[in-house]
Scaffold this motif. Structure first.
Motif, PDB file in Angstrom:
ATOM      1  N   ASP A  97       0.822  -1.202   0.000  1.00 43.13           N
ATOM      2  CA  ASP A  97       0.000   0.000   0.000  1.00 43.13           C
ATOM      3  C   ASP A  97       0.861   1.259   0.000  1.00 43.13           C
ATOM      4  OD1 ASP A  97      -2.118  -1.709   0.038  1.00 43.13           O
ATOM      5  OD2 ASP A  97      -2.520  -1.507   2.193  1.00 43.13           O
ATOM      6  N   ARG A  98       1.974   1.173   0.719  1.00 43.48           N
ATOM      7  CA  ARG A  98       2.891   2.330   0.712  1.00 43.48           C
ATOM      8  C   ARG A  98       3.425   2.575  -0.693  1.00 43.48           C
ATOM      9  NH1 ARG A  98       4.606   4.264   5.837  1.00 43.48           N
ATOM     10  NH2 ARG A  98       4.257   2.775   7.517  1.00 43.48           N
ATOM     11  N   LEU A  99       3.753   1.472  -1.379  1.00 44.29           N
ATOM     12  CA  LEU A  99       4.256   1.599  -2.750  1.00 44.29           C
ATOM     13  C   LEU A  99       3.195   2.222  -3.657  1.00 44.29           C
ATOM     14  CD1 LEU A  99       6.088  -1.827  -3.272  1.00 44.29           C
ATOM     15  CD2 LEU A  99       7.147   0.436  -3.289  1.00 44.29           C
ATOM     16  N   ALA A 100       1.977   1.725  -3.505  1.00 41.42           N
ATOM     17  CA  ALA A 100       0.894   2.231  -4.361  1.00 41.42           C
ATOM     18  C   ALA A 100       0.674   3.718  -4.102  1.00 41.42           C
ATOM     19  CB  ALA A 100      -0.379   1.445  -4.097  1.00 41.42           C
ATOM     20  N   ALA A 101       0.703   4.111  -2.825  1.00 42.63           N
ATOM     21  CA  ALA A 101       0.496   5.521  -2.479  1.00 42.63           C
ATOM     22  C   ALA A 101       1.624   6.385  -3.044  1.00 42.63           C
ATOM     23  CB  ALA A 101       0.415   5.670  -0.958  1.00 42.63           C
ATOM     24  N   ALA A 102       2.868   5.876  -2.928  1.00 37.76           N
ATOM     25  CA  ALA A 102       4.015   6.641  -3.434  1.00 37.76           C
ATOM     26  C   ALA A 102       3.942   6.771  -4.948  1.00 37.76           C
ATOM     27  CB  ALA A 102       5.322   5.968  -3.019  1.00 37.76           C
ATOM     28  N   ALA A 103       3.527   5.700  -5.598  1.00 36.94           N
ATOM     29  CA  ALA A 103       3.426   5.730  -7.062  1.00 36.94           C
ATOM     30  C   ALA A 103       2.389   6.751  -7.496  1.00 36.94           C
ATOM     31  CB  ALA A 103       3.078   4.341  -7.588  1.00 36.94           C
ATOM     32  N   LYS A 104       1.298   6.785  -6.747  1.00 38.62           N
ATOM     33  CA  LYS A 104       0.227   7.720  -7.077  1.00 38.62           C
ATOM     34  C   LYS A 104       0.690   9.163  -6.871  1.00 38.62           C
ATOM     35  CE  LYS A 104      -4.665   8.332  -6.223  1.00 38.62           C
ATOM     36  NZ  LYS A 104      -5.662   8.246  -5.164  1.00 38.62           N
ATOM     37  N   GLU A 105       1.389   9.379  -5.791  1.00 48.56           N
ATOM     38  CA  GLU A 105       1.824  10.737  -5.455  1.00 48.56           C
ATOM     39  C   GLU A 105       2.865  11.251  -6.443  1.00 48.56           C
ATOM     40  OE1 GLU A 105       3.237  11.148  -1.408  1.00 48.56           O
ATOM     41  OE2 GLU A 105       4.121  13.096  -1.928  1.00 48.56           O
ATOM     42  N   THR A 106       3.758  10.367  -6.889  1.00 46.22           N
ATOM     43  CA  THR A 106       4.911  10.821  -7.676  1.00 46.22           C
ATOM     44  C   THR A 106       4.805  10.510  -9.152  1.00 46.22           C
ATOM     45  OG1 THR A 106       6.032   8.714  -7.323  1.00 46.22           O
ATOM     46  CG2 THR A 106       6.465  10.442  -5.725  1.00 46.22           C
ATOM     47  N   ASP A 107       3.891   9.578  -9.510  1.00 42.61           N
ATOM     48  CA  ASP A 107       3.803   9.138 -10.894  1.00 42.61           C
ATOM     49  C   ASP A 107       5.062   8.386 -11.332  1.00 42.61           C
ATOM     50  OD1 ASP A 107       1.895   8.946 -12.762  1.00 42.61           O
ATOM     51  OD2 ASP A 107       2.339  10.826 -13.806  1.00 42.61           O
ATOM     52  N   GLU A 108       5.798   7.832 -10.381  1.00 41.57           N
ATOM     53  CA  GLU A 108       6.979   7.016 -10.697  1.00 41.57           C
ATOM     54  C   GLU A 108       6.757   5.606 -10.150  1.00 41.57           C
ATOM     55  OE1 GLU A 108       9.273   8.121 -12.538  1.00 41.57           O
ATOM     56  OE2 GLU A 108       9.173  10.303 -12.357  1.00 41.57           O
ATOM     57  N   ASN A 109       7.476   4.616 -10.731  1.00 40.47           N
ATOM     58  CA  ASN A 109       7.391   3.238 -10.227  1.00 40.47           C
ATOM     59  C   ASN A 109       8.202   3.037  -8.962  1.00 40.47           C
ATOM     60  OD1 ASN A 109       5.848   2.548 -12.393  1.00 40.47           O
ATOM     61  ND2 ASN A 109       7.560   1.726 -13.577  1.00 40.47           N
ATOM     62  N   ASP A 110       9.300   3.761  -8.881  1.00 41.23           N
ATOM     63  CA  ASP A 110      10.174   3.651  -7.716  1.00 41.23           C
ATOM     64  C   ASP A 110      11.012   4.920  -7.616  1.00 41.23           C
ATOM     65  OD1 ASP A 110      11.784   2.602  -5.548  1.00 41.23           O
ATOM     66  OD2 ASP A 110      11.159   0.611  -6.206  1.00 41.23           O
ATOM     67  N   ALA A 111      12.052   4.892  -6.783  1.00 39.87           N
ATOM     68  CA  ALA A 111      12.713   6.142  -6.405  1.00 39.87           C
ATOM     69  C   ALA A 111      13.912   6.544  -7.264  1.00 39.87           C
ATOM     70  CB  ALA A 111      13.127   6.072  -4.933  1.00 39.87           C
ATOM     71  N   LEU A 112      14.072   5.917  -8.433  1.00 35.31           N
ATOM     72  CA  LEU A 112      15.186   6.334  -9.296  1.00 35.31           C
ATOM     73  C   LEU A 112      14.720   6.446 -10.749  1.00 35.31           C
ATOM     74  CD1 LEU A 112      18.403   6.775  -9.002  1.00 35.31           C
ATOM     75  CD2 LEU A 112      18.580   4.577 -10.160  1.00 35.31           C
ATOM     76  N   VAL A 113      15.159   7.515 -11.414  1.00 32.20           N
ATOM     77  CA  VAL A 113      14.896   7.673 -12.844  1.00 32.20           C
ATOM     78  C   VAL A 113      16.241   7.681 -13.563  1.00 32.20           C
ATOM     79  CG1 VAL A 113      13.908   9.145 -14.640  1.00 32.20           C
ATOM     80  CG2 VAL A 113      12.805   9.023 -12.388  1.00 32.20           C
ATOM     81  N   ALA A 114      16.364   6.879 -14.621  1.00 33.89           N
ATOM     82  CA  ALA A 114      17.639   6.770 -15.337  1.00 33.89           C
ATOM     83  C   ALA A 114      17.440   7.077 -16.812  1.00 33.89           C
ATOM     84  CB  ALA A 114      18.208   5.352 -15.168  1.00 33.89           C
TER      85      ALA A 114
END
Lengths: 318, 317
Positions: A97-114
């Motif tokens: 649920d934390r992951l889903a909330a973070a994804a919703k808030e940031t529009d990213e899958n996880d915490a790094l963009v390459a």
């Protein structure tokens, strides 16, 4: 890592709350340092640096890379990697649920963009941490994506630049996240042995497992002004040593003084300075590329060939 | 309450006290109490078996920090011979929280490096409770590179609450010292075997823990953050350490199931501290078997295998 998680995400939370409370609509934002009320489009024009006091506010990973890389020829790396809840971790909330909330808030899958792209015409690979995604914490996806970026840089013989902003390792992935420290460091050591430049840019904040691995291993470590950077978070240190921390402790300027970073670079000059350094390290002219220039692939290719020979013969023994 | 026993061990402590008492009485009188003592011993053994059959992650975490638990230097005496301790990072200081040196394992020379907690208060302070500062990690790095030059396998022993979170440690670059070791160990041209003997506390443990084979004692733990730390952040209360220990899966057995461990070393009944000599024997046996596997490999194959191993952590299926 862990020390860091203790302090940093809470700092982030508090600041966000303050911001919400003090900003009436979406167009204005208060500078956390000088408290000037800033017009958002104006702030964004300055890449989130306060025009009044020069304070460097945080920047999302995508905006960071969007501004750092040339507009042409960008290509995202490993965008499809999705976090996996290997331990079915649950505290007061489920990790899922934390992951889903973070994804919703940031529009990213996880915490790094390459991304693979160009810096003033020079091909590079660049990665940036998304701090608003669970405090920029490093789990398996961040580690894997970082390694893929480093491997691409290695294989093509082009420089790697990382913008770190992270509370440390992600507790919900337990030992899997701890091991990302070793994994990312190993990929950087390989880059180093191949003579491919790696620049680590430390932005506010960098702590714990990210600080004690990929963020400190740059050929150059560069900090943005007044970023908070360290191994253990200030609160943990205060509780341990039971004395007041010195003024400016763990700020970029403190790190420069103690020999941990090579230079402090204002965000507005980052492109130019990093580009200049990389051009010198890559033996390129001040501007443009020589007509016949292509990345120094020969050495890398040769080395690969030797390495794979060695591996083949070696594996026969194992 | 007996301070040498943990909460859940108290019933055993009581029984042992009874046995001792009976023995004293037996010495004074002519009454034959052997039979009674034997009976109680048997009962104590059964009780211990019962208690240790089903330990929670939190109880194991407490065992890993048991006040009587053998430390690295206790094992060294039993496992190795001819130990020369080597001191200092050549830049700043010698760190007593991280011990290293050359020794022999069944006559073959090896480099050993490990955390050392202190036994009494004075020694605990001198060794900073097993929490190294940057100079400790830099000494470890120096010794590992020396081992590489002289073809000595590196055997590391993990037992630390974590790297020291102090002002001086930050000033001297704690993060950099750890990161640098991770990078160096990933390509060190000699076998590295890591044994977790107690507490595997986070980056401070991993900084000497990048290896070809990982061994864990049955009641040791390895974790990204202490259960108390995790609980106080995610549950907002250090009281929930037990839940955090369970959720993170920090025990040797759980980590073995998750694929992190190469050799799980069983401890004697009641834990390593009940029979340190026997535990050391088992560690030695595991180390020899591990080195046997690793030393037959070509260096390039060893390094390729280590790299692949590192890359496999958390890689997509």
């Amino acid at each position: 890592m862990s020390w860091l998680d203790k302090i940093v995400p809470s700092v982030g939370r508090i600041q966000r709350k303050d911001r919400r409370a003090s900003v009436p609509d979406g167009l204005w934002r208060k500078c956390p340092k000088c408290e000037a009320i800033l017009y958002l489009p104006e702030l964004e024009k300055h890449h989130n640096v306060c025009p009044k006091c020069d304070h460097h506010l945080r920047l999302t990973a995508r905006k960071r890379l969007g501004w750092f890389l040339d507009e042409e020829e960008r290509e995202e790396i490993a965008a499809d990697l999705q976090p996996v809840d290997r331990l079915r971790f649950r505290d007061s909330k489920k990790y899922k649920d934390r992951l889903a909330a973070a994804a919703k808030e940031t529009d990213e899958n996880d915490a790094l963009v390459a991304m693979r792209g160009k810096l003033d015409g020079m091909p590079i690979v660049a990665v940036a941490f998304e701090f608003t995604f669970m405090g920029g914490s490093m789990g398996a996806v961040v580690g894997e994506k970082f390694v893929r970026a480093a491997t691409l840089a290695h294989d093509e013989g082009i420089p790697l630049v990382c913008f770190a902003a992270s509370g440390g390792a992600r507790m919900q992935e337990a030992l899997f996240s701890l091991m990302q420290m070793a994994k990312t460091s190993a990929s950087l050591e390989r880059l180093k042995q191949a003579g491919v430049p790696y620049i680590s840019v430390l932005t506010d904040p960098v702590f714990g497992g990210v600080s004690a691995s990929l963020a400190m291993l740059g050929d150059l470590n560069i900090a943005e002004p007044e970023a908070l950077i360290g191994f253990a978070g200030p609160r943990v240190i205060e509780q341990t040593v039971r004395e007041q921390l010195p003024e400016g402790f763990q700020r970029s300027e403190f790190l420069l003084e103690h020999g941990t970073v090579d230079m402090i670079v204002h965000r507005g000059e980052m492109r130019e300075r990093v580009g200049g350094v990389l051009r010198k390290l890559s033996n390129l002219p001040v501007r443009g590329l020589p007509e016949e220039w292509e990345p120094d692939l020969v050495d890398v290719a040769e080395q690969e060939a030797t390495e794979s020979d060695e591996q083949d013969s070696g594996q026969a023994h194992s | 309450m007996n301070p040498n026993y943990l909460d859940f061990e108290q019933p055993i402590a009581e029984l042992q006290a009874k046995i001792e008492e009976l023995r004293l009485v037996g010495n004074d009188s002519k009454i034959n109490i052997n039979e009674e003592v034997n009976k109680l011993q048997e009962k104590s053994k059964k009780l211990t078996e019962q208690i240790f059959r089903d330990l929670s992650a939190w109880q194991i975490s407490q065992l890993s920090r048991h006040p009587k638990r053998p430390y690295m230097l206790d094992y060294i005496e039993h496992v190795f011979t001819d130990f020369d301790e080597l001191h200092g990072d050549r830049h700043f200081a010698d760190d007593a929280a991280l011990v290293g040196g050359i020794a022999r394992l069944d006559d073959k020379p090896v480099m050993i490096i490990g955390h050392q907690k202190g036994r009494d208060v004075k020694e605990k302070v001198r060794r900073n409770f097993g929490m190294p500062r940057p100079e400790g990690y830099r000494k470890a790095c120096r010794l590992m590179e020396m081992a590489e030059r002289f073809n000595l396998p590196v055997l590391t022993f993990i037992d630390t609450p974590g790297a020291y979170p102090g002002i001086d440690a930050e000033e001297r670059g704690q993060s950099e010292a750890i990161a640098y070791n991770l990078a160096v160990m990933s390509r060190l041209k000699t076998p590295i075997v890591t044994t977790v003997v107690g507490e595997g506390g986070s980056g401070g443990a991993l900084a000497i823990g990048v290896c070809d084979e990982l061994q864990m004692l049955q009641y040791s733990t390895y974790s990204v953050i202490s259960p108390e730390g995790c609980a106080s952040i995610l549950w907002k209360s250090a009281e929930k350490a037990s839940e955090a220990a369970q959720a993170m899966g920090i025990t040797a057995e759980r980590l073995n199931e998750l694929g992190f461990v190469d050799t799980l070393i069983d401890e004697p009944l009641g834990g390593a501290h009940r029979q340190p000599g026997e535990t050391a024997e088992r560690i030695k046996h595991a180390l020899l078997a591990s080195l046997d596997r690793l030393q037959s490999m070509e260096v390039s194959a060893l390094l390729a295998r280590r790299y692949d191993r590192l890359m496999s952590y958390g890689a997509p299926a």
